[in-house]
Scaffold this motif. Structure first.
Motif, mmCIF file in Angstrom:
data_model
loop_
_atom_site.group_PDB
_atom_site.id
_atom_site.type_symbol
_atom_site.label_atom_id
_atom_site.label_comp_id
_atom_site.label_asym_id
_atom_site.label_seq_id
_atom_site.Cartn_x
_atom_site.Cartn_y
_atom_site.Cartn_z
ATOM 1 N N SER A 158 -7.975 2.636 7.792
ATOM 2 C CA SER A 158 -7.494 1.926 6.605
ATOM 3 C C SER A 158 -8.654 1.282 5.860
ATOM 4 N N ASP B 54 -4.720 3.865 -3.310
ATOM 5 C CA ASP B 54 -5.969 3.479 -2.636
ATOM 6 C C ASP B 54 -6.945 2.767 -3.572
ATOM 7 N N ARG C 166 -10.424 3.910 3.885
ATOM 8 C CA ARG C 166 -9.563 4.408 2.809
ATOM 9 C C ARG C 166 -9.477 3.418 1.652
ATOM 10 N N LEU C 167 -9.471 2.105 1.968
ATOM 11 C CA LEU C 167 -9.183 1.094 0.952
ATOM 12 C C LEU C 167 -10.411 0.252 0.572
ATOM 13 N N LYS D 37 0.339 4.446 0.611
ATOM 14 C CA LYS D 37 0.275 5.370 1.747
ATOM 15 C C LYS D 37 0.984 4.801 2.981
ATOM 16 N N ASP E 196 0.844 -1.190 0.000
ATOM 17 C CA ASP E 196 0.000 0.000 0.000
ATOM 18 C C ASP E 196 0.885 1.248 0.000
#
Lengths: 128, 100, 111
Positions: free
Chosen positions: B17, A112, B20-21, A91, A89
């Protein structure tokens, strides 16, 4: 056990924990290795502290070390098990000041939306 | 797709998270300590209200009540479910991602 | 805990005969373990045993038999990287038996 006559399913392993503080990372890796015998379409993603699992240069077994197996080396064996799709990921990497050159295996960096898409494409998700 | 979160958003970034994902239109179920994220009046309320614009959010009521809160303390738009509702959600979605 | 003795040196093995500490291994131990299986180790056996120790050193796991076969083929050539060749050398299974002689744990995924 080679999926004969069976449908190949998309398996995703989601790794979100740092390596040595808890057993999650090692457990996940062991399931991946055992599951590889079933020859499915396997991907691994590393999110949040999970990206630390792939950090280069882990030293655990030397006399002065923490005295456990350095299983970061084992991620390098995954290619031989035909597990070749590893993603991190973006970020999570940025937040931790890491770049792909800090990792000991080849990975693809996903933003994302790409990560969300990858998850949405799976048949089975195993979370650690 | 169903996402489940069971850790307090004040201790772990699991909910952050997850939001966000995850994709628009997905379902997010909060249970165990994650139910604190579903309450009105916390610093997270705005984040949850924002997520509700594109995602369905659920919270397990027994875990809310066990912690001294009631259904009326939950952010409006977050749907409360009982254990049977939890099972229905898991059963109707093709995949589940658990944000541990 | 059972013990295997080679040249007066005692090393611990688990209930399935695998060394509990791979650092206690030496070639004499391997010979004693092979002897228990009524097997005499030839150059061809040693080649696989040393390959396994190198593999473990690099990856910290004992390879599954499919992976071992492929890796042997890559390193030592296709005439050695096949099940027939490896099962002839190690009739109880190239991964299981050869790993035991090499002082490695039982391969992951080997049920």
């Amino acid at each position: 056990m080679d999926g004969e006559g069976g449908v190949i399913k998309k398996f995703l392993y989601v790794n979100r924990k740092a390596p040595y503080g808890t057993i999650y990372a090692l457990e996940s890796l062991e399931v991946v290795l055992i599951g590889a015998a079933f020859e499915q379409d396997v991907s691994l993603v590393f999110i949040d502290d999970g990206v630390y699992q792939l950090k280069k240069g882990q030293q655990t077994t030397v006399d002065s070390g923490i005295g456990v197996k350095d299983f970061s080396k084992t991620y390098r064996a995954l290619e031989g098990y035909d597990v070749e799709k590893l993603y991190v990921d973006k970020k999570s990497m940025e937040m931790r000041g890491l770049s792909t050159s800090d990792l000991n295996v080849d990975v693809e960096v996903l933003d994302d939306a790409q990560m969300a898409d990858l998850m949405a494409q799976q048949d089975i998700i195993l979370s650690f | 797709m169903l996402h489940t979160v069971n850790k307090s958003p004040f201790e772990k970034n699991s909910l952050e998270s997850c939001l966000r994902l995850s994709k628009e239109g997905c379902a997010v179920l909060l249970f165990e300590d994650a139910v604190y994220g579903a309450l009105k009046g916390t610093q997270l309320e705005a984040t949850v209200v924002e997520a509700l614009k594109s995602k369905k959010m659920y919270v397990l009521l027994p875990d809310i009540e066990a912690r001294g809160m009631r259904a009326e303390d939950v952010i409006s738009g977050v749907q409360t479910v009982d254990y049977a509702g939890f099972v229905d959600l898991v059963a109707e979605k093709a995949t589940v991602q658990a944000w541990l | 805990m059972a013990v295997v003795t080679a040249n007066g040196k005692d090393v611990e093995v688990d209930e399935e005969g695998y060394l509990t500490d791979l650092n206690t291994w030496d070639e004499d131990i391997a010979k004693v373990l092979a002897d228990q299986d009524k097997l005499e180790l030839t150059e061809s056996h040693w080649e696989v045993i040393h390959f396994l120790r190198e593999y473990y050193n690099e990856y910290q796991i004992a390879p599954a038999v499919r992976v071992l076969t492929k890796a042997i083929g890559k390193k030592l050539g296709p005439e050695k990287g096949n099940s027939k060749y490896l099962y002839e050398l190690f009739p109880y299974g190239p991964a299981k038996q050869a790993c035991r002689f090499a002082g490695l744990p039982k391969p992951t995924g080997c049920i």
